[in-house]
Structure formats: C-alpha cells, structure tokens
Design a protein around this motif. Structure first.
Motif, PDB file in Angstrom:
ATOM      1  N   UNK A 298       4.467  -1.046   3.020  1.00  0.00           N
ATOM      2  CA  UNK A 298       3.827   0.256   2.884  1.00  0.00           C
ATOM      3  C   UNK A 298       4.875   1.340   2.607  1.00  0.00           C
ATOM      4  N   UNK A 299       4.408   2.376   1.947  1.00  0.00           N
ATOM      5  CA  UNK A 299       5.199   3.580   1.741  1.00  0.00           C
ATOM      6  C   UNK A 299       4.275   4.768   1.980  1.00  0.00           C
ATOM      7  N   UNK A 300       4.767   5.758   2.716  1.00  0.00           N
ATOM      8  CA  UNK A 300       3.976   6.931   3.033  1.00  0.00           C
ATOM      9  C   UNK A 300       4.514   8.135   2.261  1.00  0.00           C
TER      10      UNK A 300
ATOM     11  N   UNK B 107       0.853  -1.195   0.000  1.00  0.00           N
ATOM     12  CA  UNK B 107       0.000   0.000   0.000  1.00  0.00           C
ATOM     13  C   UNK B 107       0.884   1.239   0.000  1.00  0.00           C
ATOM     14  N   UNK B 108       0.574   2.160  -0.875  1.00  0.00           N
ATOM     15  CA  UNK B 108       1.204   3.471  -0.881  1.00  0.00           C
ATOM     16  C   UNK B 108       0.115   4.484  -0.536  1.00  0.00           C
ATOM     17  N   UNK B 109       0.296   5.191   0.574  1.00  0.00           N
ATOM     18  CA  UNK B 109      -0.723   6.143   1.023  1.00  0.00           C
ATOM     19  C   UNK B 109      -0.260   7.575   0.769  1.00  0.00           C
ATOM     20  N   UNK B 110      -1.172   8.382   0.240  1.00  0.00           N
ATOM     21  CA  UNK B 110      -0.939   9.815   0.123  1.00  0.00           C
ATOM     22  C   UNK B 110      -1.369  10.465   1.426  1.00  0.00           C
ATOM     23  N   UNK B 111      -0.427  11.091   2.107  1.00  0.00           N
ATOM     24  CA  UNK B 111      -0.691  11.727   3.388  1.00  0.00           C
ATOM     25  C   UNK B 111      -0.365  13.215   3.257  1.00  0.00           C
ATOM     26  N   UNK B 112       0.023  13.862   4.328  1.00  0.00           N
ATOM     27  CA  UNK B 112       0.405  15.276   4.277  1.00  0.00           C
ATOM     28  C   UNK B 112       1.666  15.488   5.095  1.00  0.00           C
TER      29      UNK B 112
ATOM     30  N   UNK C  51      12.041  -1.697  -2.748  1.00  0.00           N
ATOM     31  CA  UNK C  51      13.061  -0.927  -2.030  1.00  0.00           C
ATOM     32  C   UNK C  51      12.473   0.269  -1.291  1.00  0.00           C
ATOM     33  N   UNK C  52      11.252   0.660  -1.657  1.00  0.00           N
ATOM     34  CA  UNK C  52      10.626   1.801  -1.001  1.00  0.00           C
ATOM     35  C   UNK C  52       9.754   1.392   0.187  1.00  0.00           C
ATOM     36  N   UNK C  53       9.671   0.091   0.457  1.00  0.00           N
ATOM     37  CA  UNK C  53       8.828  -0.392   1.554  1.00  0.00           C
ATOM     38  C   UNK C  53       9.348   0.129   2.891  1.00  0.00           C
ATOM     39  N   UNK C  54       8.403   0.573   3.726  1.00  0.00           N
ATOM     40  CA  UNK C  54       8.764   1.066   5.041  1.00  0.00           C
ATOM     41  C   UNK C  54       9.324   2.474   5.061  1.00  0.00           C
ATOM     42  N   UNK C  55       9.280   3.159   3.932  1.00  0.00           N
ATOM     43  CA  UNK C  55       9.833   4.503   3.843  1.00  0.00           C
ATOM     44  C   UNK C  55       8.729   5.560   3.914  1.00  0.00           C
TER      45      UNK C  55
END
Length: 277
Positions: free
Chosen positions: A113-115, A85-90, A169-173
């Motif tokens: 996940x990636x935030x 999951x990639x979430x768009x946050x602020x 490679x972007x997981x957990x970032x």
C-alpha cells in the motif's frame, strides 16, 4: 504490464492518473458511475465485477464513505487478487499519532500500500463544483479568513499516484503532498486576477453561514459542514506548513500555484462572467 483499476476515474485525480498509466503501457480500467467500468459505492453488486482481474487499485473514497464500506471494499479487492492499493487520503490525519481510522483498512490489509495525503488542490479554483462559480462572480467567500494553504497541483498528485501504482519502491510509504509555499486565499485570487485582468476578492464567511450557503446550492449537509470545518482550520493556521512528499516520491520540486495559474488561464475557464453580476 499491470492491470490497474482506477476508482473515481472521472474525478480530479483519477482522470489524470488514467492517461499516465496508459502511457506507461499498463492496462487500465476506468471505474465510476459513469466511466467504462461501472462502479457505485452505494451498489455493492457493482464491486466484484469492477475488481475482477485487477492487480493494483487506485482507491478514492468519498468524504462520507463509512469505515465498514472501506473495509469491505479492501477485503473484496484482496479476494479478487489485488496486490497493491494506493489510497487518496488527506493531509494531517495522524497529528495525534496512531493509524487514522479512514486509512486503517488499507494499511492493515497485508497488501502493498501507499498513502497519498494531499492538502487543498490548486484546481479547486477552476472546478465547477467548487470555487469556480464564485471566482467567476469576482467574490469568493469562505471561512478561511487570512489563513494560508500550500495548495497542491493535482498534476503532481497524479504523478505520485502513477509512480506508486507501478513501482514497488513506494510500498509502505505515506506521502504528504503540498505545493512549495503557502498562500492565503486572497493571495491566490490576486494571482488569478492578474492573469485574467480582473479584480477578484476573498471575503471571510462564518462556518455556519458557509455551510448553509453550500446546502442551499445543492450540497449534502454533511459534506458542506465538513468542508466548512476544513476551511475554518485554515483560518486557525492548521495547514500553514509545506510538505515534502512530491520531492520524496518523484525527486523533483512540486509545481507552484503560479505554475497552475499560468497553465490554466489560457484555457479561458476564468474568463466567462456570470449574468447579472
């Protein structure tokens, strides 16, 4: 090849993420109330059908989406077999430390996940549902005052989102995303005005008055109040810093506001003047 579900596929970021993923050869399901895959936050009966078969999810919650709804969507995604999951946050949510409530469902899901935490978008100045009508009128009034914001180009957000959805490679970032320098609203309007040959002005407006004007224009009171508070935060200097998430994720510098203006002005979006102004 991965099957990816993009929520908010007709929005500012989703509409740009979809073609990027398709160009990489992935199977993409565009989901919204009006896109090919019907998805409606207010109608839970649409959720499972949209999630079926998806391996990755671009998660774009609405400003007023409740925490239980976020958690339920993530639980259903996990049950459907989504693994990333990639979430768009602020930007700036964890200034006080800890996991922000609005991100907790994704971060604590056990999935990859990636935030993405962007600041204000450059494209807000050309969005019909945001600043564009006031820009066309030549006078943009906000509570931002002389505060400065490092506006981020939505094209950069889409590039980072596509990378995060397709590369483990972007997981957990967590990527805080901004442009390369902060500008006041007056400076941003000066750049737009120079590109289109018009004088554009920024005026300060009290948050309460701004909220009332937005409600009168048809925006939900809760949304209008939240936007006014964010803009007032700019006035207070809360967003006057540059983030390095674009460089960290993509290995290149972010697009500047000047780049955005240069690319947008030829489209003519800022050329139509409203009547009786």
């Amino acid at each position: 090849m991965t099957q990816i579900l993009v929520l908010g596929a007709t929005g500012k970021t989703g509409s740009r993420v979809v073609p990027r993923l398709k160009s990489l050869g992935h199977t993409v399901r565009s989901a919204s109330r009006s896109a090919g895959t019907h998805f409606d936050w207010t109608d839970r009966s649409t959720w499972d059908a949209a999630l079926a078969g998806a391996e990755a999810l671009y998660f774009v919650p609405t400003e007023t989406l409740g925490l239980p709804e976020r958690a339920e969507l993530v639980d259903r995604a996990k049950a459907a077999g989504v693994r990333r999951i990639v979430q768009l946050s602020v930007r700036g949510l964890d200034a006080d430390g800890g996991v922000p409530e609005t991100e907790a469902a994704v971060r604590e899901s056990g999935l990859e996940w990636t935030m993405l935490r962007p600041c204000w978008f450059s494209q807000d100045f050309s969005a019909p549902d945001f600043f564009l009508p006031a820009v066309l009128a030549g006078r943009l009034a906000t509570p931002a005052g002389d505060g400065r914001e490092p506006f981020v180009d939505v094209e950069d957000i889409a590039d980072v989102a596509a990378a995060a959805l397709t590369d483990a490679r972007h997981a957990g970032r967590t990527y805080e995303l901004s442009g390369p320098r902060a500008l006041s609203f007056a400076e941003a309007l000066t750049l737009i005005g120079a590109a289109v040959g018009r004088e554009l002005r920024h005026l300060h407006e009290d948050p309460a008055a701004y909220t009332a004007a937005q409600v009168a224009a048809g925006h939900a009171p809760a949304d209008a109040k939240a936007v006014a508070a964010f803009l007032d935060g700019i006035r207070l200097g809360q967003d006057d810093y540059v983030s390095t998430g674009v460089q960290e994720a993509l290995g290149r510098a972010p697009r500047s506001f000047e780049d955005y203006v240069q690319a947008t002005a030829p489209t003519g979006v800022w050329n139509t003047r409203p009547r009786n102004t």
